[in-house]
Enzyme design. Structure first.
Site, PDB file in Angstrom:
ATOM      1  N   HIS A   1     -23.016 -23.232  27.995  1.00  0.00           N
ATOM      2  CA  HIS A   1     -22.572 -24.559  28.445  1.00  0.00           C
ATOM      3  C   HIS A   1     -23.609 -25.640  28.085  1.00  0.00           C
ATOM      4  CE1 HIS A   1     -19.741 -26.564  31.580  1.00  0.00           C
ATOM      5  NE2 HIS A   1     -20.146 -27.453  30.693  1.00  0.00           N
TER       6      HIS A   1
ATOM      7  N   ARG B   1     -11.661 -38.553  24.353  1.00  0.00           N
ATOM      8  CA  ARG B   1     -12.939 -39.031  23.809  1.00  0.00           C
ATOM      9  C   ARG B   1     -13.569 -38.004  22.864  1.00  0.00           C
ATOM     10  NH1 ARG B   1     -13.280 -41.906  29.014  1.00  0.00           N
ATOM     11  NH2 ARG B   1     -12.983 -39.847  29.891  1.00  0.00           N
TER      12      ARG B   1
ATOM     13  N   ARG C   1     -13.510 -26.401  28.670  1.00  0.00           N
ATOM     14  CA  ARG C   1     -13.581 -25.678  29.944  1.00  0.00           C
ATOM     15  C   ARG C   1     -13.098 -24.247  29.746  1.00  0.00           C
ATOM     16  NH1 ARG C   1     -16.773 -28.530  31.360  1.00  0.00           N
ATOM     17  NH2 ARG C   1     -17.000 -29.775  33.242  1.00  0.00           N
TER      18      ARG C   1
ATOM     19  N   ASP D   1     -18.573 -22.319  24.349  1.00  0.00           N
ATOM     20  CA  ASP D   1     -19.689 -22.916  25.109  1.00  0.00           C
ATOM     21  C   ASP D   1     -19.405 -22.809  26.608  1.00  0.00           C
ATOM     22  OD1 ASP D   1     -22.101 -24.521  25.434  1.00  0.00           O
ATOM     23  OD2 ASP D   1     -20.780 -26.190  25.982  1.00  0.00           O
TER      24      ASP D   1
ATOM     25  N   GLU E   1     -19.059 -18.984  35.249  1.00  0.00           N
ATOM     26  CA  GLU E   1     -20.401 -19.337  34.766  1.00  0.00           C
ATOM     27  C   GLU E   1     -21.385 -19.195  35.906  1.00  0.00           C
ATOM     28  OE1 GLU E   1     -20.355 -23.171  32.833  1.00  0.00           O
ATOM     29  OE2 GLU E   1     -18.682 -22.636  31.549  1.00  0.00           O
TER      30      GLU E   1
HETATM   31  N1  LIG Z   1     -19.226 -28.328  27.201  1.00  0.00           N
HETATM   32  C1  LIG Z   1     -19.694 -29.396  27.814  1.00  0.00           C
HETATM   33  O1  LIG Z   1     -20.859 -29.468  28.179  1.00  0.00           O
HETATM   34  C2  LIG Z   1     -18.801 -30.563  28.014  1.00  0.00           C
HETATM   35  C3  LIG Z   1     -19.329 -31.860  27.958  1.00  0.00           C
HETATM   36  C4  LIG Z   1     -18.480 -32.937  28.156  1.00  0.00           C
HETATM   37  C5  LIG Z   1     -17.144 -32.718  28.426  1.00  0.00           C
HETATM   38  N2  LIG Z   1     -16.687 -31.461  28.533  1.00  0.00           N
HETATM   39  C6  LIG Z   1     -15.269 -31.206  28.796  1.00  0.00           C
HETATM   40  O2  LIG Z   1     -14.530 -31.574  27.630  1.00  0.00           O
HETATM   41  C7  LIG Z   1     -13.208 -31.911  27.982  1.00  0.00           C
HETATM   42  C8  LIG Z   1     -12.805 -33.209  27.314  1.00  0.00           C
HETATM   43  O3  LIG Z   1     -13.627 -34.262  27.747  1.00  0.00           O
HETATM   44  P1  LIG Z   1     -13.317 -35.762  27.284  1.00  0.00           P
HETATM   45  O4  LIG Z   1     -14.488 -36.571  27.693  1.00  0.00           O
HETATM   46  O5  LIG Z   1     -12.863 -35.806  25.884  1.00  0.00           O
HETATM   47  O6  LIG Z   1     -12.100 -36.102  28.242  1.00  0.00           O
HETATM   48  P2  LIG Z   1     -10.946 -37.159  27.996  1.00  0.00           P
HETATM   49  O7  LIG Z   1     -10.351 -37.418  29.319  1.00  0.00           O
HETATM   50  O8  LIG Z   1     -11.430 -38.301  27.197  1.00  0.00           O
HETATM   51  O9  LIG Z   1      -9.895 -36.362  27.105  1.00  0.00           O
HETATM   52  C9  LIG Z   1      -9.097 -35.326  27.587  1.00  0.00           C
HETATM   53  C10 LIG Z   1      -7.787 -35.400  26.848  1.00  0.00           C
HETATM   54  O10 LIG Z   1      -7.017 -34.255  27.181  1.00  0.00           O
HETATM   55  C11 LIG Z   1      -5.669 -34.671  27.179  1.00  0.00           C
HETATM   56  N3  LIG Z   1      -4.846 -33.721  27.878  1.00  0.00           N
HETATM   57  C12 LIG Z   1      -4.726 -33.549  29.219  1.00  0.00           C
HETATM   58  N4  LIG Z   1      -3.831 -32.574  29.475  1.00  0.00           N
HETATM   59  C13 LIG Z   1      -3.397 -32.126  28.256  1.00  0.00           C
HETATM   60  C14 LIG Z   1      -2.466 -31.141  27.882  1.00  0.00           C
HETATM   61  N5  LIG Z   1      -1.796 -30.417  28.774  1.00  0.00           N
HETATM   62  N6  LIG Z   1      -2.272 -30.936  26.560  1.00  0.00           N
HETATM   63  C15 LIG Z   1      -2.926 -31.676  25.646  1.00  0.00           C
HETATM   64  N7  LIG Z   1      -3.809 -32.644  25.954  1.00  0.00           N
HETATM   65  C16 LIG Z   1      -4.040 -32.857  27.254  1.00  0.00           C
HETATM   66  C17 LIG Z   1      -5.716 -36.026  27.828  1.00  0.00           C
HETATM   67  O11 LIG Z   1      -4.558 -36.780  27.523  1.00  0.00           O
HETATM   68  C18 LIG Z   1      -6.962 -36.621  27.232  1.00  0.00           C
HETATM   69  O12 LIG Z   1      -6.668 -37.392  26.075  1.00  0.00           O
HETATM   70  C19 LIG Z   1     -13.202 -31.927  29.513  1.00  0.00           C
HETATM   71  O13 LIG Z   1     -12.725 -30.677  29.952  1.00  0.00           O
HETATM   72  C20 LIG Z   1     -14.661 -32.038  29.880  1.00  0.00           C
HETATM   73  O14 LIG Z   1     -14.940 -31.523  31.144  1.00  0.00           O
HETATM   74  C21 LIG Z   1     -17.470 -30.371  28.312  1.00  0.00           C
HETATM   75  O1  LIG Z   2     -23.625 -31.210  33.243  1.00  0.00           O
HETATM   76  C1  LIG Z   2     -23.474 -30.480  32.268  1.00  0.00           C
HETATM   77  O2  LIG Z   2     -24.375 -30.044  31.580  1.00  0.00           O
HETATM   78  C2  LIG Z   2     -22.072 -30.125  31.820  1.00  0.00           C
HETATM   79  C3  LIG Z   2     -21.245 -31.341  31.648  1.00  0.00           C
HETATM   80  C4  LIG Z   2     -19.903 -31.130  31.045  1.00  0.00           C
HETATM   81  O3  LIG Z   2     -19.360 -29.894  31.220  1.00  0.00           O
HETATM   82  C5  LIG Z   2     -18.982 -32.196  31.534  1.00  0.00           C
HETATM   83  O4  LIG Z   2     -17.819 -31.904  31.834  1.00  0.00           O
HETATM   84  O5  LIG Z   2     -19.416 -33.350  31.585  1.00  0.00           O
END
Ligand SMILES: NC(=O)c1ccc[n+]([C@@H]2O[C@H](COP(=O)([O-])OP(=O)(O)OC[C@H]3O[C@@H](n4cnc5c(N)ncnc54)[C@H](O)[C@@H]3O)[C@@H](O)[C@H]2O)c1
Ligand SMILES: O=C(O)CC[C@@H](O)C(=O)O
Length: 531
Positions: free
Chosen positions: A279, A151, A232, A256, A261
């Site tokens: 974050h 996503r 992450r 981020d 953390e």
């Molecule tokens: N910084 C923040 O506040 C924040 C906010 C939202 C999400 N996130 C993190 O962002 C990341 C992505 O979220 P998302 O919603 O896009 O998830 P998502 O599940 O839509 O996408 C993750 C993608 O990673 C791929 N993937 C898994 N293992 C893999 C590998 N070994 N090599 C390559 N690709 C691989 C999957 O196929 C998937 O398409 C997650 O770790 C989530 O926790 C962080």
């Molecule tokens: O809750 C938060 O602010 C962090 C969320 C984000 O890391 C997530 O994986 O959805």
């Protein structure tokens, strides 16, 4: 009344559907220590967290009534999923509520890094006017490597394309058709390392992605590489990152997220070539409201309708699908119950076959029901749809599934085979149009009966008079026969009799029946309920 506790700061506006609901009582109690949460958790049916509170085994052990842990966000690394699964506790998340915010934050990080915005801001605030030092880099016509094209990864790719960037992406689930449609070039991790000017990682943190970007990767990178992590901490090896920046192997980084953390005690936050945020990817008013709305509505739907849309540790379930599959769901649990009672000893393996139309459906719910039926005899109510496969594994029992859309005499056919070193038993079942669930095969015997609460399965010689004697003995013990089905291989050969009786047969009744000449074995089968 269901009790829900919210233990991290979450948009109260977003939780309104839950807080206003007459069936739910919501307590907001944030900042609890592990022991404080342990002391109160047993009175709650659902728990809502963000990313701060760690949901550990001691908390889950104390959570005697907990049915759901809801993560208001994507990553569930603060929840011990394996332990929750073992305890039969459903874990859900809100996978798309913060996608846009995290995507936009990633773009903000790329732009800030490329144009030195935080450093220039700080320098100007310090009274300097240094335009040369903070000369930046354009994104236009540069190559962005996206590792993890889900996503957020694809959201970043789309926005970067509007800046005129070329996209290379690595994701095992990115199909060539999708890549073509999205005008993205699929690439290996090495190709991304060698060709990208900017890299952004968007995978979950898993054993495979931990340290995916490491010293070896940086050795292949272009010296102008700028890399960000809004996913992450740990996907980019932090020591290797500092080394690569210090040795001039890459140019800059923006983070981020961190392996630890809050990240108060790490050189990463002080490094002159790294820009950092604490974050903040999901920290927008909109994202926090959307994730809160998502978990609040889903908790209501789970408790009211048994609908699970965003299960992390279970197949997706919806009341509607369950309704559609209901005859198979109930039949399969019963098939498991019948199978384990006929098998008597513990099986080492379950072989499950789906034939006909059902083979084309998602059968994960049915498989879990079969396994529940097998395990419930010994494990009772502790086994549920969430933990069935884990508990099976813990019992040392493996399972395999075979699917074949060809019909096997019936338009749908499910077969459970219980196997150990000494023997195996096969139970075949189907749902007959207009007649409902039926068991249609036991080992090599074709049978046709609807499983009932009290049953006797009798192997005997096919000989005249045997049925009469059996009826007489049951009558003498005051047991009425509700139905009787006979299956045999050949006239006068071995045969199988399946009896449904109105009451449970006592040991004495069974002993008297067993004395009938020609009776080889009698299995008593007691089901939790009739179908
Ligand atoms: N910084 C923040 O506040 C924040 C906010 C939202 C999400 N996130 C993190 O962002 C990341 C992505 O979220 P998302 O919603 O896009 O998830 P998502 O599940 O839509 O996408 C993750 C993608 O990673 C791929 N993937 C898994 N293992 C893999 C590998 N070994 N090599 C390559 N690709 C691989 C999957 O196929 C998937 O398409 C997650 O770790 C989530 O926790 C962080
Ligand atoms: O809750 C938060 O602010 C962090 C969320 C984000 O890391 C997530 O994986 O959805």
């Amino acid at each position: 009344m269901f009790k829900v506790i919210v233990v991290d700061p979450i948009s109260e506006e977003g939780l309104k559907s839950l807080t206003d609901h007459e069936q739910f009582e919501v307590d907001i109690n944030t900042g609890l220590s592990e022991s404080e949460l342990i002391n109160i958790i047993d009175s709650y049916d659902a728990l809502i967290v963000r990313s701060q509170t760690q949901i550990t085994p001691p908390i889950l052990d104390a959570a005697k009534n907990l049915r759901v842990v809801a993560r208001a966000g994507v990553g569930v690394d603060n929840i011990d999923i394996n332990y929750a699964t073992k305890q039969g506790i459903l874990v859900i998340n809100a996978p798309d509520g913060n996608t846009i915010s995290a995507t936009e934050h990633s773009m903000a990080m790329i732009l800030s890094m490329a144009r030195n915005i935080p450093e220039a801001h700080r320098s100007l605030q310090d009274g300097n006017w240094d335009r040369k030092k903070y000369r930046g880099t354009e994104l236009y016509k540069k190559t962005l490597g996206v590792i993890g094209a889900g996503r957020i990864g694809l959201g970043v790719a789309k926005r970067a394309q509007s800046f005129g960037m070329n996209i290379l992406a690595f994701d095992p689930y990115l199909s060539s058709d999708d890549a073509k449609r999205l005008e993205i070039t699929r690439a290996t991790v090495d190709e991304i390392a060698e060709q990208a000017d900017f890299i952004t990682v968007h995978t979950p943190l898993t054993p495979k992605t931990k340290g995916l970007v490491n010293e070896d990767f940086f050795n292949k990178a272009k010296p102008n590489l700028q890399i960000i992590n809004v996913a992450r901490g740990g996907i980019i090896d932090e020591d290797a990152l500092i080394k690569a920046l210090d040795e001039g192997k890459i140019e800059k980084a923006a983070l981020d997220v961190f392996t630890e953390e809050p990240a108060n005690n790490t050189p990463l936050t002080q490094h002159e070539k790294i820009i950092v945020t604490p974050h903040l990817g999901a920290s927008t008013i909109e994202a926090q409201e959307k994730v809160a709305v998502s978990v609040a509505n889903e908790i209501i739907d789970i408790f009211e309708n048994n609908n699970v849309l965003h299960a992390v540790n279970a197949p997706q379930m919806s009341g509607e699908v369950e309704e559609e599959l209901r005859p198979f769901v109930e039949l399969s649990r019963t098939t498991g119950e019948v199978g384990i009672q006929l098998f008597e000893k513990g099986p080492r393996e379950l072989k499950i076959k789906y034939h006909g139309e059902i083979a084309l459906d998602d059968t994960s719910l049915i498989t879990r029901q079969l396994v529940m039926g097998v395990l419930q005899q010994d494990l009772g109510d502790h086994v549920n749809l969430i933990n069935a496969l884990v508990l099976l594994n813990e019992q040392g029992v493996t399972y395999q599934i075979e699917k074949n859309s060809k019909k096997y005499g019936f338009s749908n056919y499910i077969e459970l085979e219980l196997v150990n070193k000494e023997h195996s038993i096969k139970i075949g079942s189907t749902v007959l149009n207009g007649y409902g669930p039926r068991i249609v095969r036991i080992n090599d015997y074709p049978v046709d009966f609807k499983p009932e609460k009290h049953m006797l399965l009798i192997h005997h010689n096919d000989q005249p008079g045997i049925v009469g004697k059996m009826g007489q003995i049951l009558g003498e013990h005051g047991i009425n026969i509700a139905s009787m089905h006979l299956g045999r291989h050949s006239i006068g050969g071995e045969a199988l009799m399946v009896l449904s009786i109105d009451d449970e047969a006592s040991e004495e009744t069974i002993a008297d029946l067993f004395a009938i000449e020609g009776f080889q074995s009698i299995n008593k089968v007691e089901l939790n309920q009739s179908l």
